[in-house]
Design a protein around this motif. Sequence first.
Motif, PDB file in Angstrom:
ATOM      1  N   VAL A 183      -2.130  60.981  21.916  1.00 17.65           N
ATOM      2  CA  VAL A 183      -1.417  61.862  22.842  1.00 17.65           C
ATOM      3  C   VAL A 183      -1.844  61.450  24.244  1.00 17.65           C
ATOM      4  CG1 VAL A 183      -0.905  64.244  23.473  1.00 17.65           C
ATOM      5  CG2 VAL A 183      -1.525  63.687  21.112  1.00 17.65           C
ATOM      6  N   THR A 184      -0.929  60.861  24.994  1.00 20.58           N
ATOM      7  CA  THR A 184      -1.311  60.234  26.254  1.00 20.58           C
ATOM      8  C   THR A 184      -0.317  60.539  27.370  1.00 20.58           C
ATOM      9  OG1 THR A 184      -1.854  58.110  27.306  1.00 20.58           O
ATOM     10  CG2 THR A 184      -0.104  58.103  25.647  1.00 20.58           C
ATOM     11  N   SER A 185      -0.820  60.475  28.603  1.00 24.07           N
ATOM     12  CA  SER A 185       0.057  60.614  29.774  1.00 24.07           C
ATOM     13  C   SER A 185       0.135  59.306  30.555  1.00 24.07           C
ATOM     14  CB  SER A 185      -0.463  61.738  30.688  1.00 24.07           C
ATOM     15  OG  SER A 185      -1.780  61.451  31.128  1.00 24.07           O
ATOM     16  N   ALA A 186      -0.464  58.245  30.012  1.00 21.17           N
ATOM     17  CA  ALA A 186      -0.398  56.941  30.669  1.00 21.17           C
ATOM     18  C   ALA A 186       1.051  56.457  30.663  1.00 21.17           C
ATOM     19  CB  ALA A 186      -1.304  55.940  29.961  1.00 21.17           C
TER      20      ALA A 186
ATOM     21  N   VAL B 108      -6.582  61.871  15.752  1.00 17.46           N
ATOM     22  CA  VAL B 108      -5.793  62.338  16.891  1.00 17.46           C
ATOM     23  C   VAL B 108      -6.606  62.080  18.155  1.00 17.46           C
ATOM     24  CG1 VAL B 108      -4.592  64.279  17.953  1.00 17.46           C
ATOM     25  CG2 VAL B 108      -4.721  64.103  15.446  1.00 17.46           C
ATOM     26  N   ALA B 109      -6.103  61.217  19.011  1.00 15.87           N
ATOM     27  CA  ALA B 109      -6.817  60.832  20.229  1.00 15.87           C
ATOM     28  C   ALA B 109      -6.151  61.462  21.441  1.00 15.87           C
ATOM     29  CB  ALA B 109      -6.835  59.314  20.375  1.00 15.87           C
ATOM     30  N   ILE B 110      -6.891  62.283  22.173  1.00 13.56           N
ATOM     31  CA  ILE B 110      -6.383  62.895  23.404  1.00 13.56           C
ATOM     32  C   ILE B 110      -6.718  61.944  24.542  1.00 13.56           C
ATOM     33  CG2 ILE B 110      -6.474  64.923  24.898  1.00 13.56           C
ATOM     34  CD1 ILE B 110      -7.603  66.453  22.435  1.00 13.56           C
ATOM     35  N   ALA B 111      -5.691  61.302  25.092  1.00 14.69           N
ATOM     36  CA  ALA B 111      -5.920  60.187  26.025  1.00 14.69           C
ATOM     37  C   ALA B 111      -5.083  60.314  27.289  1.00 14.69           C
ATOM     38  CB  ALA B 111      -5.615  58.864  25.324  1.00 14.69           C
ATOM     39  N   PRO B 112      -5.380  61.308  28.136  1.00 18.49           N
ATOM     40  CA  PRO B 112      -4.663  61.375  29.422  1.00 18.49           C
ATOM     41  C   PRO B 112      -5.034  60.178  30.292  1.00 18.49           C
ATOM     42  CG  PRO B 112      -6.513  62.898  29.412  1.00 18.49           C
ATOM     43  CD  PRO B 112      -6.407  62.353  28.019  1.00 18.49           C
TER      44      PRO B 112
ATOM     45  N   ARG C 154     -12.473  63.439  25.442  1.00 22.49           N
ATOM     46  CA  ARG C 154     -13.572  63.145  26.359  1.00 22.49           C
ATOM     47  C   ARG C 154     -13.552  64.117  27.538  1.00 22.49           C
ATOM     48  NH1 ARG C 154     -16.479  58.300  26.374  1.00 22.49           N
ATOM     49  NH2 ARG C 154     -15.984  56.918  24.629  1.00 22.49           N
ATOM     50  N   GLY C 155     -14.739  64.393  28.085  1.00 21.06           N
ATOM     51  CA  GLY C 155     -14.830  65.241  29.267  1.00 21.06           C
ATOM     52  C   GLY C 155     -14.246  66.617  29.025  1.00 21.06           C
TER      53      GLY C 155
ATOM     54  N   PHE D 156      -9.873  56.825  30.559  1.00 24.54           N
ATOM     55  CA  PHE D 156      -8.797  56.347  29.683  1.00 24.54           C
ATOM     56  C   PHE D 156      -9.192  55.061  28.955  1.00 24.54           C
ATOM     57  CE2 PHE D 156      -4.976  53.741  28.978  1.00 24.54           C
ATOM     58  CZ  PHE D 156      -4.270  54.582  28.143  1.00 24.54           C
ATOM     59  N   GLU D 157      -9.781  54.113  29.677  1.00 23.44           N
ATOM     60  CA  GLU D 157     -10.172  52.842  29.048  1.00 23.44           C
ATOM     61  C   GLU D 157     -11.211  53.055  27.959  1.00 23.44           C
ATOM     62  OE1 GLU D 157      -8.630  50.100  29.439  1.00 23.44           O
ATOM     63  OE2 GLU D 157      -7.351  50.806  31.074  1.00 23.44           O
ATOM     64  N   LYS D 158     -12.094  54.037  28.158  1.00 20.77           N
ATOM     65  CA  LYS D 158     -13.088  54.357  27.123  1.00 20.77           C
ATOM     66  C   LYS D 158     -12.392  54.880  25.870  1.00 20.77           C
ATOM     67  CE  LYS D 158     -16.986  53.536  29.319  1.00 20.77           C
ATOM     68  NZ  LYS D 158     -17.953  52.508  28.855  1.00 20.77           N
ATOM     69  N   MET D 159     -11.363  55.705  26.074  1.00 16.78           N
ATOM     70  CA  MET D 159     -10.627  56.225  24.922  1.00 16.78           C
ATOM     71  C   MET D 159      -9.868  55.116  24.205  1.00 16.78           C
ATOM     72  SD  MET D 159      -9.959  58.738  22.984  1.00 16.78           S
ATOM     73  CE  MET D 159     -10.422  60.246  23.828  1.00 16.78           C
TER      74      MET D 159
END
Length: 293
Positions: A227-230, A198-202, A153-154, A207-210
């Motif tokens: 793949v997240t930074s949460a 593969v979900a890019i989810a920083p 996203r974005g 983030f909630e949308k992802m």
Amino acid sequence: MPVEVDYGSEYRYRSPIIGPNELVIIITQSGETADTLAALREAKRKGAASIAVCNVVGSMATREADGTVYTHAGPEIGVASTKAFTSQLVALHLLALHLAQIRGTLNPTAMRSHIEDLLHIPHIIEQAIKAAAAMEKVAERFHSRTDFLFLGRGINYPIALEGALKLKEISYIHAEGYPAGEMKHGPIALIDEQMPVVAIAPDDAVFEKMIGNVQEAKARGGSVIAVTSADDNRMSAVLDSSHHVILQMPRTSPLLTPIVMTIPLQLLAYYIAVRRGCDVDQPRNLAKSVTVE
């Protein structure tokens, strides 16, 4: 500042409306890419100023552009090198900061904060590279699949495109990069037990949308590689470890997440290609520099 992004190969054929008040920035590792050079010449013919973001000193692009931002990434040995792409992202970030400075759109405190974030990137990349062992295990599990879907996203949507491109280039697996918000407008029909997503989810504003996109993929049987930074349990609350993979990345400024998220995606492509017995440094049918259209 309003900005448009074009494929170099399409630019001159769409009769772009451009003039002396525009700046054209061309991005080319080699500085010899034929369609990018043709786009540069078209822009110059119509009176635009030009900057080349390039890695090769003295290349055609650097000689023809009005100015050059060198990436200084060193010789590109592998066709699909990580350093060329990430250094281009850094160069563009620096260029944006410079424009902000001369236009007065960032005060000195904000500018200093952005620069400090950028100075931390080498350390953060070192941490991101530690995901290599985890990615090798992911590759062992998924290397025989025939299709992948990458979602972002974005400013991380282009990184989904980059992740899919690298998987195609070096492992010869069909992969698509897609804006996550568009998943339900078509690609969701493809998702089943054989389709890794593969979900890019920083941990950013969307983030909630992802998370919602991840739940949609999970509900249709897809294996999710997140793949997240949460740094909390929001992703693990959605995905169980027996069917899905969560890769933890270090946190950074939202504007710099594309640099960090590139690393694990290229590691994924690398280890899958190795598992499949592909020549990672010299993929079939690819050239170091595309010098003809």
